[in-house]
Scaffold this motif. Structure first.
Motif, PDB file in Angstrom:
ATOM      1  N   UNK A   1      47.222  -6.557  46.695  1.00 61.11           N
ATOM      2  CA  UNK A   1      46.030  -7.363  46.400  1.00 61.11           C
ATOM      3  C   UNK A   1      46.364  -8.478  45.426  1.00 61.11           C
ATOM      4  N   UNK A   2      45.413  -9.377  45.229  1.00 62.43           N
ATOM      5  CA  UNK A   2      45.513 -10.433  44.224  1.00 62.43           C
ATOM      6  C   UNK A   2      44.973  -9.886  42.901  1.00 62.43           C
ATOM      7  N   UNK A   3      45.621 -10.230  41.775  1.00 58.91           N
ATOM      8  CA  UNK A   3      45.116  -9.757  40.491  1.00 58.91           C
ATOM      9  C   UNK A   3      43.863 -10.502  40.022  1.00 58.91           C
ATOM     10  N   UNK A   4      43.567 -11.635  40.644  1.00 63.45           N
ATOM     11  CA  UNK A   4      42.460 -12.458  40.162  1.00 63.45           C
ATOM     12  C   UNK A   4      42.926 -13.301  39.003  1.00 63.45           C
ATOM     13  N   UNK A   5      42.002 -13.888  38.320  1.00 65.81           N
ATOM     14  CA  UNK A   5      42.323 -14.757  37.184  1.00 65.81           C
ATOM     15  C   UNK A   5      41.058 -15.341  36.608  1.00 65.81           C
ATOM     16  N   UNK A   6      41.198 -16.443  35.907  1.00 68.24           N
ATOM     17  CA  UNK A   6      40.071 -17.123  35.273  1.00 68.24           C
ATOM     18  C   UNK A   6      39.244 -16.178  34.410  1.00 68.24           C
ATOM     19  N   UNK A   7      39.921 -15.457  33.517  1.00 70.45           N
ATOM     20  CA  UNK A   7      39.231 -14.592  32.573  1.00 70.45           C
ATOM     21  C   UNK A   7      39.046 -15.386  31.283  1.00 70.45           C
TER      22      UNK A   7
ATOM     23  N   UNK B   1      24.094  -4.294  28.842  1.00 73.57           N
ATOM     24  CA  UNK B   1      23.864  -5.074  30.063  1.00 73.57           C
ATOM     25  C   UNK B   1      25.086  -5.898  30.441  1.00 73.57           C
ATOM     26  N   UNK B   2      26.131  -5.255  30.913  1.00 76.98           N
ATOM     27  CA  UNK B   2      27.327  -5.986  31.317  1.00 76.98           C
ATOM     28  C   UNK B   2      27.056  -6.712  32.629  1.00 76.98           C
ATOM     29  N   UNK B   3      27.503  -7.969  32.724  1.00 79.78           N
ATOM     30  CA  UNK B   3      27.152  -8.774  33.891  1.00 79.78           C
ATOM     31  C   UNK B   3      28.247  -9.707  34.379  1.00 79.78           C
ATOM     32  N   UNK B   4      29.336  -9.890  33.635  1.00 80.20           N
ATOM     33  CA  UNK B   4      30.336 -10.872  34.056  1.00 80.20           C
ATOM     34  C   UNK B   4      31.223 -10.278  35.155  1.00 80.20           C
ATOM     35  N   UNK B   5      32.113 -11.104  35.692  1.00 77.29           N
ATOM     36  CA  UNK B   5      33.073 -10.644  36.714  1.00 77.29           C
ATOM     37  C   UNK B   5      34.391 -10.216  36.073  1.00 77.29           C
ATOM     38  N   UNK B   6      34.370 -10.001  34.750  1.00 78.86           N
ATOM     39  CA  UNK B   6      35.562  -9.576  34.032  1.00 78.86           C
ATOM     40  C   UNK B   6      35.751 -10.317  32.724  1.00 78.86           C
ATOM     41  N   UNK B   7      34.915 -11.307  32.490  1.00 80.32           N
ATOM     42  CA  UNK B   7      35.002 -12.094  31.260  1.00 80.32           C
ATOM     43  C   UNK B   7      34.345 -11.356  30.092  1.00 80.32           C
ATOM     44  N   UNK B   8      34.433 -11.967  28.932  1.00 80.68           N
ATOM     45  CA  UNK B   8      33.816 -11.466  27.711  1.00 80.68           C
ATOM     46  C   UNK B   8      32.751 -12.486  27.327  1.00 80.68           C
ATOM     47  N   UNK B   9      31.490 -12.049  27.276  1.00 78.35           N
ATOM     48  CA  UNK B   9      30.386 -12.976  27.031  1.00 78.35           C
ATOM     49  C   UNK B   9      29.750 -12.736  25.667  1.00 78.35           C
ATOM     50  N   UNK B  10      29.412 -13.853  25.017  1.00 72.79           N
ATOM     51  CA  UNK B  10      28.656 -13.856  23.770  1.00 72.79           C
ATOM     52  C   UNK B  10      27.578 -14.928  23.916  1.00 72.79           C
TER      53      UNK B  10
ATOM     54  N   UNK C   1      29.406  -8.059  22.367  1.00 69.33           N
ATOM     55  CA  UNK C   1      29.851  -8.703  23.605  1.00 69.33           C
ATOM     56  C   UNK C   1      29.292  -7.988  24.828  1.00 69.33           C
ATOM     57  N   UNK C   2      29.314  -8.698  25.925  1.00 71.09           N
ATOM     58  CA  UNK C   2      29.078  -8.114  27.238  1.00 71.09           C
ATOM     59  C   UNK C   2      30.350  -8.314  28.039  1.00 71.09           C
ATOM     60  N   UNK C   3      30.605  -7.381  28.943  1.00 70.38           N
ATOM     61  CA  UNK C   3      31.870  -7.350  29.675  1.00 70.38           C
ATOM     62  C   UNK C   3      31.621  -7.473  31.171  1.00 70.38           C
ATOM     63  N   UNK C   4      32.684  -7.208  31.931  1.00 72.72           N
ATOM     64  CA  UNK C   4      32.570  -7.173  33.381  1.00 72.72           C
ATOM     65  C   UNK C   4      31.568  -6.115  33.808  1.00 72.72           C
ATOM     66  N   UNK C   5      30.951  -6.307  34.956  1.00 70.48           N
ATOM     67  CA  UNK C   5      29.890  -5.398  35.399  1.00 70.48           C
ATOM     68  C   UNK C   5      30.392  -3.987  35.696  1.00 70.48           C
ATOM     69  N   UNK C   6      31.704  -3.792  35.795  1.00 66.41           N
ATOM     70  CA  UNK C   6      32.315  -2.460  35.931  1.00 66.41           C
ATOM     71  C   UNK C   6      33.214  -2.278  34.711  1.00 66.41           C
ATOM     72  N   UNK C   7      32.627  -1.996  33.534  1.00 65.55           N
ATOM     73  CA  UNK C   7      33.364  -2.146  32.282  1.00 65.55           C
ATOM     74  C   UNK C   7      34.472  -1.140  31.994  1.00 65.55           C
TER      75      UNK C   7
END
Length: 179
Positions: free
Chosen positions: A114-120, A136-145, A58-64
């Motif tokens: 602050x706001x916790x955010x969402x749409x993970x 190469x993590x690149x998402x805004x907090x999601x888990x990418x495959x 997997x790839x994760x958020x850009x600040x993993x």
């Protein structure tokens, strides 16, 4: 006239075969009872009780490293969540939603003002030319495959399935698990 019929039949067969290449797969194997994401290993495991059915890099958020605390921090959440929705029209091929933020996440963000955010989500579609290699993590907090892997996950994982996202740092794992 016979040539015309042959060409028409070949053309119709070609068009019908193109319709059969759907991104929606079927799955008839053992139930996925839990999804486990190990941020340290950059792996996602689809589990049937104690048995691994499938695993994916997997790839994760850009600040993993660390738990997602606020909107825009680029981190992937850590802890226990549930798969709660599906998006067949995701801009990242297909996606399944994670019920972040939970009550704990909302309280943490509120304490910071602050706001916790969402749409993970777990989703496909890494940017063109990006390999899912754990580097190469690149998402805004999601888990990418990959898109092809996401088609399998979308078919296998149902809404209501628990997901545990384990921190990369072993000391943090004990805190997230409540030990």
């Amino acid at each position: 006239m016979t040539k015309f019929r042959i060409i028409a039949v070949v053309l119709a067969a070609t068009l019908l075969s193109a319709c059969g290449s759907s991104k929606f797969r079927t799955y008839n194997g053992p139930e996925v009872t839990q999804v486990v994401v190990d941020k340290g290993q950059r792996r996602m495991f689809l589990m049937h009780h104690n048995r691994v059915l499938k695993q994916y890099p997997v790839q994760l958020g850009f600040a993993p490293s660390g738990h997602k605390m606020v909107e825009g921090d680029g981190r992937t959440p850590e802890g226990h969540y549930v798969i709660d929705r599906r998006n067949p029209n995701s801009k990242f091929h297909l996606s399944i939603g994670i019920d972040y933020p939970n009550q704990r996440d909302m309280a943490l963000a509120e304490a910071l003002g602050k706001s916790p955010g969402g749409d993970i989500f777990i989703h496909g579609g890494p940017p063109r030319g990006t390999k899912i290699d754990g580097k190469s993590d690149w998402t805004w907090g999601c888990i990418a495959i990959t898109d092809k892997q996401m088609e399998q996950v979308y078919a296998m994982v149902k809404n209501g399935t628990p997901i545990y996202i384990a921190p990369a740092d072993l000391r943090q794992r004990a805190r997230v698990q409540g030990r």
